[in-house]
Design an enzyme around this catalytic site. Structure first.
Site, short mmCIF file in Angstrom:
data_model
loop_
_atom_site.label_atom_id
_atom_site.label_comp_id
_atom_site.label_asym_id
_atom_site.label_seq_id
_atom_site.Cartn_x
_atom_site.Cartn_y
_atom_site.Cartn_z
N HIS A 546 -39.89 2.07 -74.12
CA HIS A 546 -40.30 3.26 -74.81
C HIS A 546 -40.03 4.73 -74.39
CE1 HIS A 546 -44.37 0.34 -75.01
NE2 HIS A 546 -43.37 -0.04 -75.79
N HIS A 589 -48.25 1.60 -78.04
CA HIS A 589 -46.69 1.23 -78.38
C HIS A 589 -46.39 2.25 -79.45
CE1 HIS A 589 -46.60 -2.87 -76.27
NE2 HIS A 589 -47.39 -2.09 -75.76
#
Length: 613
Positions: A546, A589
């Site tokens: 990420h 996410h």
């Protein structure tokens, strides 16, 4: 989208109104585009680049990787391999001294980008997080403007009664149902007995944690089974990945003759004309890695860099946009002094603890199913769940002005921030979310693998920052990526304490009867010290994938790279639209947030380009 929202919604309706359409051109032949002129040239055919590429304008997307539509590793959700062996750049990692380590970073290296190889987990961030974007000097970037885009892009397929009985949950109010990115639960569900037992055990390990029906329905912490970007194809009996390419490029309803995608070609640099106006890009064939074989293409309205956090910053630097000493060392002539390029790099470092299951349970597929679809149960925990008796002291330390100033100065000294003022502003936003909004600071996954129960986890809102820079002007030389994971003491505290608490799962009343060895991995026993756990975590941890922040949307004087219209400071007609513009981590996410960012960006770019004519 480069067309007003929602051109893609209910794709069949749009296609019917448009009448017969010619197919999108997807090619790896440079001659098909070399020397040609397009309205928009987009660099990167990942989530952001594909989402931007709508109807109504001539658009070229240049992707460094191949078209993987033929490969089951891309389209078959149950064939996911971790780490990915196909469509993966495997970027090298360097330590804080710039020494190359025996580790790599996963990043999508084909059409679809990281949505072609990621864990497919879908849930939303909170309102408090997105509103902080506006507090950092970005008017119009908040929950109110971004949430409608999250709803518009999603096509949720609600769970069946059988799936709900096996652990699936859904709050209908926090999903969209008419978009093109499919979200659903697997058929059959993953490890239903283990999920039920985990739901009982998690509040034992993390006091105060509540079990909910949907991770997207939260203002702070929660544990739930969440949706994936997958859909069940009854014709083949497969669970298929709904990548950005599957949803917005390959689907029959998404074909448009105005779009060309050139695969297997790497963009070297942005070409600037008079007044530092971006009027095209230069690129070379990826497969031959021959930087001397160069092609050019022109853009009338805008060049948009959407290559991802780990590729966009290097493109800017090779184009002469960046910090003077970095460009000088790489033998690149500086055209714009923009020291924020490559700074503020951030990801969430993670690893896992595991417990060995007793032999008599290892063939029970309701506990261990051998499937690779990731994360059947996710818990988001905050400082009160981690330190029930000590959260006040943690809050006071984090909120201390002296502590904040020291942290900011350390980032500047390490080259991870441009100045103390900018570092203070970014850190303070994250600390505000942790302390005032009680946002989660760690994500804990309830999983199982052959012979073990496992709890992968990572700090969600790390205060550590790193940097990424080029070492040469050659586009085929990997950048120097220095994550600087766990260089902040708070991140270390979170990692160590969550590791300890995750092991309480294995001794909880719900799971203890299954466990043969609660200290299977790591081999740190009940008397292990914090130093033992920290050394283990630092040695094992890798990024969650990420990556954000290296082209931050901030005021220029604070180290920003793009303004609220995503225009690169000091240039004209050059924009960045990918995760790199996010100055701080969100606690979900990335996909839901990035689809929203890309859609809003498309609307802003269209309006800005029309007004500038």
């Amino acid at each position: 989208m480069l067309l007003p929202l929602p051109w893609f919604v209910g794709g069949g309706v749009i296609a019917a109104l448009a009448g017969p359409t010619r197919a999108t051109i997807i090619t790896d032949q440079a001659a098909a585009v070399s020397g040609k002129i397009f309205d928009y040239v987009i660099v990167g055919a990942g989530l952001s680049g594909i989402t931007l590429s709508g109807r109504g304008h001539s658009v070229l997307i240049i992707e460094a990787g191949p078209d993987g539509s033929w490969n089951p590793a891309v389209f078959n959700a149950d064939s996911r391999v971790y780490p990915a062996t196909y469509c993966n750049w495997n970027y090298p990692v360097h330590n804080n001294d710039g020494v190359k380590l025996n580790k790599t970073i996963d990043a999508g290296a084909c059409i679809g980008g990281s949505t072609s190889i990621n864990g497919m987990v879908w849930y939303r961030p909170t309102e408090a997080e997105l509103d902080r974007l506006e507090h950092l000097g970005n008017p119009g970037w908040n929950w109110g403007t971004l949430e409608p885009y999250m709803e518009a892009i999603e096509r949720n397929i609600p769970p069946t009664d059988e799936q709900i009985a096996q652990g699936a949950g859904l709050d209908p109010a926090v999903h969209g149902y008419h978009g093109v990115v499919n979200t659903s639960f697997p058929t059959p569900m993953r490890i239903p007995r283990a999920v039920r037992l985990y739901k009982e055990a998690l509040p034992h390990a993390f006091p105060g944690l509540s079990i909910s029906n949907d991770l997207s329905n939260r203002s702070s912490v929660v544990s739930a089974s969440t949706s994936w970007t997958i859909w069940y194809d009854a014709a083949t009996g497969l669970m298929k990945r709904s990548s950005a390419a599957d949803a917005l490029l390959w689907a029959p309803s998404q074909q448009r003759s105005s779009l060309t995608v050139l695969a297997n070609h790497t963009v070297d640099k942005v070409n600037f004309g008079q007044g530092l106006r971006a009027d095209g890009v230069r690129f070379s064939p990826t497969l031959s890695r021959n930087a001397e074989e160069q092609f050019n293409v022109r853009a009338v309205k805008s060049v948009i860099l959407a290559a991802g956090t780990l590729a966009t910053a290097p493109i800017l630097e090779r184009s002469g946009v960046g910090k003077a000493n970095v460009l000088s060392a790489a033998k690149v002539k500086q055209v714009v002094d923009l020291p924020g390029v490559g700074a503020n790099l951030n990801d969430q470092p993670g690893t896992a603890t595991s417990a060995l299951i007793k032999k008599e349970y290892r063939n029970d597929t309701s506990l261990i199913d051998g499937r690779t679809l990731f994360a059947p149960e996710i818990s988001l925990v905050n400082i009160e769940n981690i330190w029930p008796a000590g959260s006040s002291a943690i809050s006071q330390t984090l909120a201390s002005p002296a502590s904040l100033l020291s942290r900011a100065a350390s980032l500047v000294e390490a080259g991870a921030a441009v100045n103390v003022e900018g570092a203070t502003m970014i850190l303070n936003s994250t600390i505000h979310l942790i302390v005032q909004s009680r946002q989660p600071v760690a994500e804990v996954i309830a999983e199982s693998y052959p012979s073990v129960l496992s709890a992968p986890f990572w700090p969600l809102m790390p205060l550590s920052r790193g940097h990424i820079h080029i070492s040469s002007a050659n586009p085929f030389d990997f950048p120097i990526i220095v994550p600087r994971f766990l260089t902040d003491s708070f991140d270390q505290q979170v990692a160590v304490t969550v590791a300890r608490r995750s092991r309480d799962l294995w001794t909880s009343p719900s799971l203890a009867h299954l466990v043969a060895d609660a200290y299977h991995d790591p081999r740190i026993g009940p008397n292990g010290t914090d130093a033992d756990y920290l050394a283990w975590f630092q040695g094992k941890a890798g990024g969650a994938g990420h990556w954000i922040g290296a082209t931050a949307m901030l005021p220029r004087e604070l180290g920003g790279v793009v303004d609220p219209l995503l225009r690169v400071y000091g240039t004209k007609n050059l924009r960045v639209v990918d995760a790199g513009v996010l100055p701080f981590q969100v606690t979900s996410h990335m996909m839901s947030t990035l689809y929203a960012v890309a859609q809003r960006a498309a609307d802003l770019i269209l309006q800005d380009c029309e007004e500038s004519l």
